[in-house]
Design a protein around this motif. Structure first.
Motif, PDB file in Angstrom:
ATOM      1  N   TYR A 191      -8.957  -6.612  11.009  1.00  0.00           N
ATOM      2  CA  TYR A 191      -7.682  -5.952  10.720  1.00  0.00           C
ATOM      3  C   TYR A 191      -7.353  -4.892  11.763  1.00  0.00           C
ATOM      4  O   TYR A 191      -6.182  -4.716  12.133  1.00  0.00           O
ATOM      5  CB  TYR A 191      -7.693  -5.357   9.313  1.00  0.00           C
ATOM      6  N   ASP A 192      -8.363  -4.192  12.262  1.00  0.00           N
ATOM      7  CA  ASP A 192      -8.119  -3.257  13.372  1.00  0.00           C
ATOM      8  C   ASP A 192      -7.533  -3.997  14.576  1.00  0.00           C
ATOM      9  O   ASP A 192      -6.600  -3.511  15.232  1.00  0.00           O
ATOM     10  CB  ASP A 192      -9.423  -2.569  13.784  1.00  0.00           C
ATOM     11  N   PHE A 193      -8.096  -5.148  14.877  1.00  0.00           N
ATOM     12  CA  PHE A 193      -7.626  -5.963  16.007  1.00  0.00           C
ATOM     13  C   PHE A 193      -6.201  -6.444  15.765  1.00  0.00           C
ATOM     14  O   PHE A 193      -5.346  -6.393  16.662  1.00  0.00           O
ATOM     15  CB  PHE A 193      -8.582  -7.140  16.184  1.00  0.00           C
ATOM     16  N   ILE A 194      -5.930  -6.904  14.550  1.00  0.00           N
ATOM     17  CA  ILE A 194      -4.591  -7.379  14.193  1.00  0.00           C
ATOM     18  C   ILE A 194      -3.576  -6.252  14.300  1.00  0.00           C
ATOM     19  O   ILE A 194      -2.477  -6.428  14.859  1.00  0.00           O
ATOM     20  CB  ILE A 194      -4.615  -7.980  12.772  1.00  0.00           C
ATOM     21  N   VAL A 195      -3.916  -5.088  13.783  1.00  0.00           N
ATOM     22  CA  VAL A 195      -3.004  -3.940  13.844  1.00  0.00           C
ATOM     23  C   VAL A 195      -2.724  -3.550  15.284  1.00  0.00           C
ATOM     24  O   VAL A 195      -1.568  -3.271  15.654  1.00  0.00           O
ATOM     25  CB  VAL A 195      -3.578  -2.756  13.044  1.00  0.00           C
ATOM     26  N   ALA A 196      -3.754  -3.529  16.120  1.00  0.00           N
ATOM     27  CA  ALA A 196      -3.549  -3.179  17.534  1.00  0.00           C
ATOM     28  C   ALA A 196      -2.586  -4.157  18.199  1.00  0.00           C
ATOM     29  O   ALA A 196      -1.704  -3.752  18.972  1.00  0.00           O
ATOM     30  CB  ALA A 196      -4.890  -3.156  18.264  1.00  0.00           C
ATOM     31  N   ASP A 197      -2.750  -5.443  17.913  1.00  0.00           N
ATOM     32  CA  ASP A 197      -1.833  -6.442  18.468  1.00  0.00           C
ATOM     33  C   ASP A 197      -0.412  -6.233  17.955  1.00  0.00           C
ATOM     34  O   ASP A 197       0.563  -6.307  18.721  1.00  0.00           O
ATOM     35  CB  ASP A 197      -2.308  -7.845  18.092  1.00  0.00           C
ATOM     36  N   LEU A 198      -0.282  -5.989  16.663  1.00  0.00           N
ATOM     37  CA  LEU A 198       1.055  -5.827  16.082  1.00  0.00           C
ATOM     38  C   LEU A 198       1.733  -4.561  16.589  1.00  0.00           C
ATOM     39  O   LEU A 198       2.952  -4.549  16.831  1.00  0.00           O
ATOM     40  CB  LEU A 198       0.973  -5.816  14.559  1.00  0.00           C
ATOM     41  N   GLU A 199       0.966  -3.486  16.772  1.00  0.00           N
ATOM     42  CA  GLU A 199       1.557  -2.261  17.324  1.00  0.00           C
ATOM     43  C   GLU A 199       2.008  -2.472  18.763  1.00  0.00           C
ATOM     44  O   GLU A 199       3.067  -1.973  19.176  1.00  0.00           O
ATOM     45  CB  GLU A 199       0.548  -1.121  17.226  1.00  0.00           C
TER      46      GLU A 199
END
Length: 526
Positions: A191-199
């Motif tokens: 989820y950290d990785f997903i959030v970084a991509d989405l940001e």
């Protein structure tokens, strides 16, 4: 992804790397374009093609079997039964429906591979677009295309994590077999990785209104913000979810259709209520081939009634009586979600009844409001887009976040958002009393009842759109809800039911063929 896709992706590189005693083995094969050469001599068209290719696996719902996400989101939940011609029709889906699923389930394998192919293509774009030298590629376009690739990688990862749990984090191009696989990361790390991509995506994406007709279906700033809100809800980070929801709602980019059913028509595609949807088109040259063979979807034929009078489909994904009874009697969404065929409609009643159930999923079957239907240009595929995020979904997620934050002002705004969704279909505002599940339910003006009312509203507003199972899991009520549901099902359905094991069945097993590639570990209790 398996070795077959690895081979096809890199077969050009492997040919060029052969060595030996003979001089001819050292000569490059004519016509081969090296990966680095392609990105050194590309163009704007090349850049767009690379990112377009990363969108394509979103469309894939058939590989060696059918693998649309609603086979999990709907039929694993209390919203739908498997359906089909009979119990034996579609064993992979039967096992998902009844919590008997094993690691050799081909539906899950194909779903896994489609998402990983999308991740691989997004990684290619993210890693190589910065190097692309092209006179006609503006920095503004490069930035937007990179943002789209980040959005897509996050989207594919999100789909995988909520079905299978923690995934390997792969943010590079896999150009040799020893780079595949790393070990599984934790769900939180994913989820950290997903959030970084989405940001990263949110910073570079354009607003929907700025995309123009040629940009329909592409990721937008609002889509990234909506996904950031959704991920925050999964993590129970309600202040962050509130912040992202506010951005989407206050952007002015979206609104509700006046007519709820416009969401499920061809003219309504990519309309004012659409935040993100998977694009399909009519394809009369389609066939029954697997990934990448068509631009249409199998969903229409899979979910249509088996009756020739109602489209002559295959009858999968049948709405349950429990879902039918969840709707208030005056709620028009029930008739727009669930088609109830009359005896005269059915050409073969035995084939069109599954565990005593004759209901049909109306939204995804491409039916008109009056239950008439359009002929498919090719029997195997339909043109109707898959609405992944609608604005009503955003309003209800935002209301959920506000309710959990729980200040007086937040609760007041949450009620306003909930009532906005209800007023579209002419229903009483919260707090209210109504007949739900054949009993009178009263929602009082409390935080607990507002939470319950929002959960009820998500079920009926988004019924048969593939959300229900994932909502139950993230709310932590999957077992109690599914046990209560099956307890009131008919005897024929109960006979098929397996055992829901808490701590196991909230996710699905890692496919056996993927485990055999090396370093992955299986989910607990499978």
């Amino acid at each position: 992804m398996n070795t077959k896709y690895f081979k096809y992706l890199f077969m050009g590189l492997s040919v060029a790397s052969l060595t030996g005693c003979n001089d001819w083995l050292e000569e490059e094969t004519p016509g081969i374009t090296r990966l680095d050469d392609y990105f050194n001599t590309g163009s704007q068209s090349a850049a767009e093609s690379i990112v377009n290719a990363a969108y394509t696996p979103l469309q894939w719902d058939f590989g060696s079997t059918y693998c649309a996400e609603w086979f999990i989101g709907d039929i694993a939940s209390d919203d739908a039964l498997k359906g089909g011609q009979n119990i034996a029709d579609g064993g992979d889906y039967y096992d998902i429906d009844n919590f008997k699923v094993q690691a050799d389930n081909d539906m899950l394998l194909n779903y896994w591979r489609a998402q990983w192919t999308g991740i691989s293509r997004a990684n290619l774009a993210i890693n190589k677009l910065p190097e692309l030298k092209a006179d006609d590629l503006t920095e503004a376009l490069r930035t937007r295309l990179l943002a789209e690739a980040h959005f897509l990688r996050a989207f594919y990862y999100f789909r995988l994590v909520r079905v299978f749990g923690g995934m390997p984090i792969v943010d590079y191009i896999v150009d040799s077999s020893n780079k595949w696989y790393p070990v599984r990361a934790s769900v939180d790390d994913c989820y950290d990785f997903i959030v970084a991509d989405l940001e990263e995506a949110e910073k570079g994406l354009a607003l929907k209104s700025a995309m123009g007709p040629d940009g329909l279906g592409r990721a937008t700033k609002g889509a990234a913000q909506a996904m950031l809100m959704k991920v925050a809800l999964y993590r129970k980070d309600y202040p962050t979810a509130k912040s992202w929801g506010e951005k989407v709602v206050k952007s002015g980019e979206y609104d509700l259709f006046g007519d709820y059913y416009d969401n499920f028509t061809l003219p309504g595609e990519n309309g004012i209520e659409s935040v993100f949807e998977i694009q399909y088109m009519e394809d009369d040259m389609s066939d029954y081939g697997g990934f990448g063979f068509t631009r249409g979807t199998f969903t229409q034929i899979l979910t249509r009634s088996r009756s020739n009078n109602l489209g002559g489909g295959w009858g999968f994904n049948r709405p349950t009586q429990n879902l039918y009874d969840e709707y208030e009697p005056a709620d028009p969404r029930r008739e727009m979600t669930i088609l109830t065929p009359s005896p005269a409609d059915m050409t073969n009643e035995a084939e069109e009844t599954y565990c005593g159930n004759t209901y049909i999923s109306k939204k995804q079957g491409w039916y008109n409001k009056d239950n008439t239907f359009s002929a498919l240009a090719h029997h195997s595929r339909g043109p109707l887009n898959n609405r992944q995020i609608r604005f009503s979904d955003v309003l209800l997620m935002y209301a959920e976040a506000l309710t959990e934050v729980g200040t007086a002002a937040d609760l007041a705004t949450a009620k306003t958002l909930l009532n906005r969704v209800r007023s579209r279909v002419g229903l009483a505002p919260f707090p209210y009393s109504a007949t739900i599940q054949k009993t009178t339910k009263t929602f009082t003006d409390t935080q607990a009842d507002l939470r319950a009312a929002i959960r009820h509203e998500r079920r009926v507003e988004l019924g048969m759109e593939g959300h229900r199972w994932f909502d139950l899991v993230r709310w932590g009520i999957a077992k109690q809800t599914m046990d209560a549901y099956i307890a009131q099902e008919n005897d024929e359905a109960k006979q098929q039911w397996g055992t829901f094991v808490e701590g196991k069945n909230e996710v699905f097993p890692i496919p056996t063929q993927e485990l055999q590639l090396g370093k992955l570990t299986q989910n607990p209790n499978y």
